[in-house]
Design a protein around this motif. Structure first.
Motif, PDB file in Angstrom:
ATOM      1  N   ARG A   1     -76.006 -43.289  -9.243  1.00  0.00           N
ATOM      2  CA  ARG A   1     -75.520 -42.749 -10.509  1.00  0.00           C
ATOM      3  C   ARG A   1     -73.999 -42.797 -10.583  1.00  0.00           C
ATOM      4  N   ALA A   2     -73.340 -42.642  -9.433  1.00  0.00           N
ATOM      5  CA  ALA A   2     -71.882 -42.693  -9.410  1.00  0.00           C
ATOM      6  C   ALA A   2     -71.392 -44.070  -9.842  1.00  0.00           C
ATOM      7  N   ALA A   3     -72.084 -45.126  -9.411  1.00  0.00           N
ATOM      8  CA  ALA A   3     -71.688 -46.483  -9.797  1.00  0.00           C
ATOM      9  C   ALA A   3     -71.868 -46.693 -11.301  1.00  0.00           C
ATOM     10  N   ILE A   4     -72.949 -46.132 -11.844  1.00  0.00           N
ATOM     11  CA  ILE A   4     -73.170 -46.245 -13.287  1.00  0.00           C
ATOM     12  C   ILE A   4     -72.071 -45.514 -14.050  1.00  0.00           C
ATOM     13  N   ARG A   5     -71.716 -44.315 -13.558  1.00  0.00           N
ATOM     14  CA  ARG A   5     -70.616 -43.585 -14.204  1.00  0.00           C
ATOM     15  C   ARG A   5     -69.311 -44.372 -14.106  1.00  0.00           C
TER      16      ARG A   5
ATOM     17  N   TRP B   1     -61.941 -52.522 -19.915  1.00  0.00           N
ATOM     18  CA  TRP B   1     -62.293 -53.688 -19.120  1.00  0.00           C
ATOM     19  C   TRP B   1     -63.655 -54.212 -19.559  1.00  0.00           C
ATOM     20  N   ALA B   2     -63.808 -55.528 -19.542  1.00  0.00           N
ATOM     21  CA  ALA B   2     -65.151 -56.080 -19.550  1.00  0.00           C
ATOM     22  C   ALA B   2     -65.726 -55.787 -18.173  1.00  0.00           C
ATOM     23  N   THR B   3     -66.978 -55.382 -18.099  1.00  0.00           N
ATOM     24  CA  THR B   3     -67.576 -55.013 -16.827  1.00  0.00           C
ATOM     25  C   THR B   3     -68.654 -56.019 -16.449  1.00  0.00           C
ATOM     26  N   GLY B   4     -68.558 -56.548 -15.238  1.00  0.00           N
ATOM     27  CA  GLY B   4     -69.502 -57.552 -14.770  1.00  0.00           C
ATOM     28  C   GLY B   4     -70.604 -56.943 -13.926  1.00  0.00           C
ATOM     29  N   ILE B   5     -71.840 -57.320 -14.213  1.00  0.00           N
ATOM     30  CA  ILE B   5     -72.993 -56.805 -13.477  1.00  0.00           C
ATOM     31  C   ILE B   5     -73.950 -57.962 -13.185  1.00  0.00           C
ATOM     32  N   PHE B   6     -74.402 -58.052 -11.937  1.00  0.00           N
ATOM     33  CA  PHE B   6     -75.422 -59.034 -11.595  1.00  0.00           C
ATOM     34  C   PHE B   6     -76.778 -58.412 -11.876  1.00  0.00           C
TER      35      PHE B   6
ATOM     36  N   LEU C   1     -82.796 -52.297 -14.180  1.00  0.00           N
ATOM     37  CA  LEU C   1     -82.569 -51.646 -15.467  1.00  0.00           C
ATOM     38  C   LEU C   1     -81.178 -51.025 -15.602  1.00  0.00           C
ATOM     39  N   GLY C   2     -80.410 -50.953 -14.514  1.00  0.00           N
ATOM     40  CA  GLY C   2     -79.124 -50.264 -14.554  1.00  0.00           C
ATOM     41  C   GLY C   2     -78.183 -50.789 -15.614  1.00  0.00           C
ATOM     42  N   ALA C   3     -78.098 -52.111 -15.751  1.00  0.00           N
ATOM     43  CA  ALA C   3     -77.192 -52.703 -16.737  1.00  0.00           C
ATOM     44  C   ALA C   3     -77.587 -52.309 -18.154  1.00  0.00           C
ATOM     45  N   ALA C   4     -78.900 -52.277 -18.426  1.00  0.00           N
ATOM     46  CA  ALA C   4     -79.370 -51.884 -19.759  1.00  0.00           C
ATOM     47  C   ALA C   4     -79.063 -50.419 -20.034  1.00  0.00           C
ATOM     48  N   MET C   5     -79.161 -49.574 -19.011  1.00  0.00           N
ATOM     49  CA  MET C   5     -78.820 -48.162 -19.172  1.00  0.00           C
ATOM     50  C   MET C   5     -77.355 -48.010 -19.564  1.00  0.00           C
ATOM     51  N   ILE C   6     -76.497 -48.774 -18.906  1.00  0.00           N
ATOM     52  CA  ILE C   6     -75.065 -48.726 -19.218  1.00  0.00           C
ATOM     53  C   ILE C   6     -74.813 -49.226 -20.640  1.00  0.00           C
TER      54      ILE C   6
END
Length: 223
Positions: free
Chosen positions: A112-116, A126-131, A147-152
């Motif tokens: 959750r810390a990474a998502i925050r 910033w544009a944020t890059g996610i694999f 699903l983390g990227a979609a949550m963000i």
């Protein structure tokens, strides 16, 4: 058709975004871009699809440790990537990756810390890059998107920019001591996918699958 890299944004508030955008650009144009052009005959398609302002999540497949540098250098704006938290304990490397806007993530666990941190990075401009799969795959294809990227995206209403990196799995194959040179690399940048209109699981799963299919379709185009 191959495209030139989109021009870099010159927003006067860049220095307030965290990281060090000036250092980021210097490293990109003096080191990364020349090396990719000289040693990897890099081709870039779809650079005109990159929005230079507003919230953005750059989502990509992942086959090499070099992918963050390659994907980030193809955008016309700085892109902050998640990095494994162990790197933030190493002197010099820690300062360097933080200057480039990186933020820590615990591998193998929902963090959750990474998502925050990702949301905070987006809010700073910033544009944020996610694999999308979260880890490397041997052939560069996405088979188990997370699903983390979609949550963000749902929380920030930042659209996805699907990106395919082709050929990077040959740069540093398992067991190699040094990167291989003169391996062809191709980056294809797709069209924006609007953020999901809901954060319920079914919507996030459908959205994630749509993004995975878009990236895999770009990857299937090959060189």
């Amino acid at each position: 058709m191959e495209n030139n890299i989109a021009p870099t944004s010159t927003n006067k508030d860049e220095t307030d975004k965290g990281g060090n955008p000036i250092l980021y650009k210097m490293f990109k144009w003096i080191v990364v871009r020349p090396l990719l052009h000289l040693f990897y005959q890099e081709k870039i398609y779809g650079a005109e699809n990159v929005p230079l302002t507003s919230n953005l999540i750059v989502v990509s497949n992942h086959a090499s440790d070099f992918d963050p540098l390659i994907v980030g250098s193809c955008m016309g704006r700085p892109v902050a990537f998640m990095a494994k938290e162990e790197l933030f304990t190493i002197p010099v490397i820690s300062q360097a990756i933080q200057a480039f806007g990186a933020y820590p993530v615990k591998r193998g666990a929902g963090d959750r810390a990474a998502i925050r941190s990702a949301i905070d990075s987006i809010n700073k401009g910033w544009a944020t890059g996610i694999f999308l799969q979260g880890t490397r795959t041997l052939d560069g294809k996405i088979t188990e998107p997370k699903l983390g990227a979609a949550m963000i995206a749902a929380k920030t209403q930042a659209p996805f920019l699907p990106v395919s990196v082709w050929g990077t799995e040959t740069i540093f194959p398992k067991g190699a001591k040094f990167p291989k040179l003169f391996q062809p690399v191709t980056v294809r940048i797709g069209e924006l996918i609007p953020a999901p209109d809901s954060s319920d699981r079914a919507t996030l799963e459908a959205y994630t699958q749509k993004c995975a299919e878009a990236i895999n379709a770009l990857h299937a185009l090959g060189r």
